[in-house]
Design a protein around this motif. Structure first.
Motif, mmCIF file in Angstrom:
data_model
loop_
_atom_site.group_PDB
_atom_site.id
_atom_site.type_symbol
_atom_site.label_atom_id
_atom_site.label_comp_id
_atom_site.label_asym_id
_atom_site.label_seq_id
_atom_site.Cartn_x
_atom_site.Cartn_y
_atom_site.Cartn_z
ATOM 1 N N GLN A 64 -149.015 -55.473 36.099
ATOM 2 C CA GLN A 64 -149.630 -55.501 37.426
ATOM 3 C C GLN A 64 -148.624 -56.124 38.394
ATOM 4 N N ALA A 66 -147.495 -56.233 42.528
ATOM 5 C CA ALA A 66 -147.779 -55.926 43.930
ATOM 6 C C ALA A 66 -147.376 -57.125 44.781
ATOM 7 N N SER A 68 -147.087 -58.418 49.198
ATOM 8 C CA SER A 68 -147.266 -58.142 50.622
ATOM 9 C C SER A 68 -146.861 -59.387 51.387
ATOM 10 N N ASN A 95 -148.181 -61.863 45.620
ATOM 11 C CA ASN A 95 -146.943 -61.586 44.889
ATOM 12 C C ASN A 95 -147.266 -61.515 43.398
ATOM 13 N N THR A 96 -148.162 -60.613 43.041
ATOM 14 C CA THR A 96 -148.561 -60.433 41.653
ATOM 15 C C THR A 96 -147.387 -59.872 40.855
ATOM 16 N N TYR A 115 -142.864 -46.785 42.326
ATOM 17 C CA TYR A 115 -143.341 -47.846 43.218
ATOM 18 C C TYR A 115 -143.611 -47.259 44.601
ATOM 19 N N SER A 190 -144.517 -54.492 52.182
ATOM 20 C CA SER A 190 -145.432 -54.500 51.035
ATOM 21 C C SER A 190 -144.989 -53.465 50.007
ATOM 22 N N PHE A 192 -146.066 -51.934 45.667
ATOM 23 C CA PHE A 192 -146.782 -52.102 44.407
ATOM 24 C C PHE A 192 -146.357 -51.024 43.418
#
Length: 197
Positions: A64, A66, A68, A95-96, A115, A190, A192
């Motif tokens: 996982q 991601a 932003s 900021n996963t 991505y 951003s 992910f």
């Protein structure tokens, strides 16, 4: 009652029974078709449930990733024109997976995959306004607006990029460019992971 009438009644009764038997056979065929349809639907639902279970299991192990961020983490900031054109987004919303480094403004792909990146820029009419999304130092996409008579400009762009683990993505100003940001978050970056490859 004479025998002819009796026979006529019996023949009519037999004919009625034959008609009813045909009707029952038709109904049995309809029931058979419905049963086959229901069995096919049950098989299809069973297959779909197995696929959903497989996807759930696959997603449980999927990384996982991601992030932003916005340029300014307090007050107002004008960035540019400058020699170091790298944009460092200090206000991190998420900021996963820890792929984004807020001290350098660089996102490093933790795993290979497809991505999705998006960014927005905001600036005033006195300078070139816009930024370029860079992958491993190479220009990919950008926003741009030259000096003009209007008061301010904003724009955005997005892209899906295939990255290998360790590839780096960051934002840079155009030569002689300037962007503006404050806590309203006009200038953002951003990205992910859509899926690993």
């Amino acid at each position: 009652m004479d025998i002819d009438e009796w026979l006529k009644d019996k023949v009519e009764l037999i004919k009625n029974l034959e008609d009813k038997l045909k009707c029952v056979e038709r109904l049995q065929n309809d029931v058979g078709a419905l049963e086959a349809g229901l069995n096919a639907t049950v098989d299809e639902l069973t297959a779909q449930k197995a696929e959903v279970d497989r996807l759930k299991k696959e997603n449980e192990g999927a990384p996982q990733i991601a992030f932003s961020a916005s340029l300014a983490n307090f007050g107002e900031i004008y960035k540019g024109p400058c020699t170091d054109k790298a944009l460092i987004y200090k206000r991190v919303f998420s900021n996963t997976g820890n792929g984004y480094d807020q001290s350098t403004g660089i996102f490093t792909a933790p795993v290979g995959g497809l991505y999705f990146f998006s960014f927005s820029t905001y600036g005033y009419n006195t300078h070139i306004m816009g930024a370029m999304l860079m992958k491993n130092g190479a220009h990919q996409i950008s926003t741009y607006d030259g000096p003009s008579a209007d008061g301010s400009d904003s724009s955005s762009n997005a892209v899906a990029l295939q990255l290998a683990a360790g590839d780096k993505v960051h934002m840079e100003l155009w030569d002689n460019g300037r962007v503006f940001n404050n806590l309203n978050g006009h200038t953002t970056f951003s990205g992910f992971l859509v899926f690993p490859v």
